[in-house]
Scaffold this motif. Structure first.
Motif, PDB file in Angstrom:
ATOM      1  N   SER A 188     -15.162 -15.145  -1.716  1.00 27.35           N
ATOM      2  CA  SER A 188     -15.759 -13.731  -1.996  1.00 27.35           C
ATOM      3  C   SER A 188     -15.238 -13.212  -3.307  1.00 27.35           C
ATOM      4  CB  SER A 188     -14.924 -12.668  -0.849  1.00 27.35           C
ATOM      5  OG  SER A 188     -13.879 -12.797  -0.895  1.00 27.35           O
ATOM      6  N   VAL A 189     -15.913 -12.361  -3.711  1.00 28.47           N
ATOM      7  CA  VAL A 189     -15.793 -11.559  -4.883  1.00 28.47           C
ATOM      8  C   VAL A 189     -15.442  -9.976  -4.747  1.00 28.47           C
ATOM      9  CG1 VAL A 189     -16.928 -10.844  -7.176  1.00 28.47           C
ATOM     10  CG2 VAL A 189     -17.590 -12.878  -5.988  1.00 28.47           C
ATOM     11  N   HIS A 190     -14.396  -9.605  -5.604  1.00 28.85           N
ATOM     12  CA  HIS A 190     -13.682  -8.117  -5.424  1.00 28.85           C
ATOM     13  C   HIS A 190     -13.935  -7.486  -6.859  1.00 28.85           C
ATOM     14  CE1 HIS A 190     -12.313  -9.479  -1.233  1.00 28.85           C
ATOM     15  NE2 HIS A 190     -12.381 -10.672  -2.008  1.00 28.85           N
TER      16      HIS A 190
ATOM     17  N   ASN B  58     -15.282  -0.145  -3.462  1.00 25.82           N
ATOM     18  CA  ASN B  58     -16.599  -0.491  -2.666  1.00 25.82           C
ATOM     19  C   ASN B  58     -17.149   0.697  -1.913  1.00 25.82           C
ATOM     20  OD1 ASN B  58     -15.985  -2.863  -3.697  1.00 25.82           O
ATOM     21  ND2 ASN B  58     -16.040  -4.022  -1.849  1.00 25.82           N
ATOM     22  N   GLY B  59     -16.371   1.336  -1.161  1.00 28.23           N
ATOM     23  CA  GLY B  59     -16.827   2.235  -0.134  1.00 28.23           C
ATOM     24  C   GLY B  59     -17.151   3.789  -0.906  1.00 28.23           C
ATOM     25  N   GLY B  60     -17.007   3.871  -2.261  1.00 27.19           N
ATOM     26  CA  GLY B  60     -17.249   5.027  -2.852  1.00 27.19           C
ATOM     27  C   GLY B  60     -15.817   5.832  -3.033  1.00 27.19           C
ATOM     28  N   GLN B  61     -14.719   5.193  -2.299  1.00 31.79           N
ATOM     29  CA  GLN B  61     -13.492   5.946  -2.519  1.00 31.79           C
ATOM     30  C   GLN B  61     -13.249   5.895  -3.907  1.00 31.79           C
ATOM     31  OE1 GLN B  61     -14.061   3.097  -0.904  1.00 31.79           O
ATOM     32  NE2 GLN B  61     -12.736   2.876   1.087  1.00 31.79           N
ATOM     33  N   GLN B  62     -12.458   7.110  -4.365  1.00 29.12           N
ATOM     34  CA  GLN B  62     -12.045   7.365  -5.655  1.00 29.12           C
ATOM     35  C   GLN B  62     -10.363   7.641  -5.403  1.00 29.12           C
ATOM     36  OE1 GLN B  62     -13.563   9.897  -8.549  1.00 29.12           O
ATOM     37  NE2 GLN B  62     -11.515  10.831  -8.977  1.00 29.12           N
TER      38      GLN B  62
END
Length: 149
Positions: free
Chosen positions: A2-4, A31-35
């Motif tokens: 997988s790539v992160h 990824n989930g838009g979390q800042q």
């Protein structure tokens, strides 16, 4: 495999309390838009209201260990009802006269439910398997220990 990925964003601003230097504050977008607001640790002119990279490394090791622990426990028929950890990382001098996170101590507190409750030997085996399989632990040189009983 997988790539992160993440996005790191920093803009020059003056340091909030120290004239003549810059702010270490920046954002990490996941990824989930979390800042996540990140800065250097306070010892390195960082903002105490932000996460620091060392905290994030220690948290990543703990999170990875927990996820493997949960998966192994479930595979073996154990029901984990809660898992809490207060990991501690130690930033220390290394033999090359530099600094590194030399050791991380995990101290998970786990509550089991259901009909099948593991004994201390079974819990220790699950931790050993989680420890040896944790991707993050396998990617770092810091010594990782687990205080689990």
């Amino acid at each position: 495999m997988s790539v992160h990925q993440s996005v790191i964003s920093w803009q020059r601003n003056p340091h909030e309390s120290e004239a003549g230097t810059y702010s270490r504050n920046h954002q990490v977008m996941l990824n989930g838009g979390q800042q996540v607001d990140v800065s250097a640790s306070v010892e390195f002119k960082g903002d105490p209201n932000c996460a620091d990279p060392e905290q994030m490394l220690v948290s990543a090791v703990s999170s990875c260990h927990m996820l493997f622990f949960l998966a192994i426990a479930e595979f073996q028929g154990y029901q984990v009802d809660s898992y809490e950890d207060n990991p501690v990382g130690y930033l220390e001098r290394n033999d090359k006269k530099g600094m590194e996170v030399t050791r991380i101590v995990l101290s998970p507190q786990i509550t089991f439910g259901g009909d099948k409750i593991p004994d201390p030997k079974a819990i220790s085996r699950i931790h050993t398997n989680a420890h040896s399989n944790c991707f993050i632990r396998n990617s770092i040189t810091a010594d990782v220990t687990i205080n689990h009983l």
